[in-house]
Design a protein around this motif. Structure first.
Motif, short mmCIF file in Angstrom:
data_model
loop_
_atom_site.label_atom_id
_atom_site.label_comp_id
_atom_site.label_asym_id
_atom_site.label_seq_id
_atom_site.Cartn_x
_atom_site.Cartn_y
_atom_site.Cartn_z
N PRO A 56 0.81 -1.22 0.00
CA PRO A 56 0.00 0.00 0.00
C PRO A 56 0.84 1.28 0.00
N ILE A 57 1.97 1.27 0.72
CA ILE A 57 2.82 2.48 0.76
C ILE A 57 3.36 2.79 -0.62
N VAL A 58 3.96 1.78 -1.28
CA VAL A 58 4.58 2.05 -2.57
C VAL A 58 3.53 2.31 -3.63
N THR A 59 2.35 1.69 -3.51
CA THR A 59 1.27 1.96 -4.46
C THR A 59 0.81 3.41 -4.35
N ALA A 60 0.66 3.90 -3.13
CA ALA A 60 0.26 5.30 -2.94
C ALA A 60 1.35 6.25 -3.41
N LEU A 61 2.60 5.88 -3.17
CA LEU A 61 3.72 6.74 -3.56
C LEU A 61 3.84 6.81 -5.08
N ALA A 62 3.77 5.65 -5.73
CA ALA A 62 3.93 5.59 -7.18
C ALA A 62 2.70 6.09 -7.92
N GLY A 63 1.54 6.02 -7.29
CA GLY A 63 0.30 6.33 -7.98
C GLY A 63 -0.23 7.72 -7.81
#
Length: 267
Positions: free
Chosen positions: A95-102
């Motif tokens: 979830p962290i990297v998805t929010a960061l990348a998205g």
């Protein structure tokens, strides 16, 4: 907008720039569960905040982020908490990297020190990596007999190619700043004492830009990496229609006709 200076994850919002600082210097900014929960909350907050038009991710002390807190990891192993150990990928890291990348705005990683394991993965998910000359990267997963996570398998090959990505994962080592620049892991390398100034100027420039258009570019590049050419150009068309309807586009066209410099409001 500011958080407590003692918080494990600090957030400061000023002049359109949201700075997220991982603040566990005594633990090399490693990520225990409490820090991961707070980091996810913070990344989602800035992603949803229209006042944040550029995001900077950085760390305090000698490290940017060294990934999983292995002291907590060992305690969980000894206490039979293996389910919690590996559910953290789905509960926190993904979830962290998805929010960061998205998120639909530019994101800069300001590497004040080493980025290792999931910390390196988080840096790779950012658009630009400004690296202090004393910093570096380490894909440390194999050293603890674990696979890669936090988007490394997706972002690392995009930066360096499949063959080099496999090499760096199979044989972990510290990749110093100058080599990181040659490989494409670093966007730019700056003297350590100039990192804050360089990142501040870059972030201010992006925060003053056409935020919707920059976010659409970010989405378009990400979309194209997993779709056909025909799908990618169709997505570009949709993004062009979206950005063409923005106030920033209208203002830019009017400024062009008037031979003036446009002022973007991010909408």
């Amino acid at each position: 907008m500011t958080t407590s200076p003692d918080s494990a994850v600090r957030l400061e919002l000023s002049d359109g720039v949201a700075t997220i600082t991982i603040n566990r210097p005594d633990a090399m900014n490693s990520l225990d569960v409490a820090t991961k929960v707070l980091l996810l909350e913070t990344v989602r907050t800035v992603a949803d905040d229209p006042a944040a038009r550029c995001v900077v991710l950085t760390g305090t002390g000698r490290a940017f982020c060294t990934g999983q807190d292995l002291k907590e990891h060992i305690q969980l192993l000894h206490n039979g908490g293996s389910d919690q150990l590996f559910s953290t990928v789905d509960d926190h890291y993904n979830p962290i990297v998805t929010a960061l990348a998205g998120m639909e705005k530019p994101v800069i990683a300001a590497l004040n020190g080493v980025a290792a394991g999931a910390g390196a993965s988080l840096a790779f998910a950012c658009d630009l990596r400004v690296v202090a000359d004393t910093a570096g990267f380490n894909l440390a997963f194999a050293n603890v007999a674990l696979s890669c996570d936090t988007g490394a398998s997706y972002h690392l090959p995009q930066l360096v190619g499949r063959a080099k990505a496999i090499e760096l994962l199979y044989f972990p080592r510290t990749i110093k700043a100058d080599e990181a620049l040659e490989l494409g892991l670093a966007t730019t390398v700056v003297p350590a004492d100039e990192l804050a100034t360089e990142v501040g100027a870059l972030a201010a420039r992006l925060a003053a830009g056409p935020t919707v258009a920059l976010g659409a570019m970010r989405q378009s590049v990400a979309y194209a990496s997993g779709h056909t050419f025909e799908e990618a150009v169709a997505f570009e068309s949709a993004m062009m229609q979206r950005t063409g309807a923005t106030a920033d586009h209208a203002a830019a066209v009017a400024a062009f006709v008037a031979k003036e410099k446009p002022v973007f409001e991010g909408r």
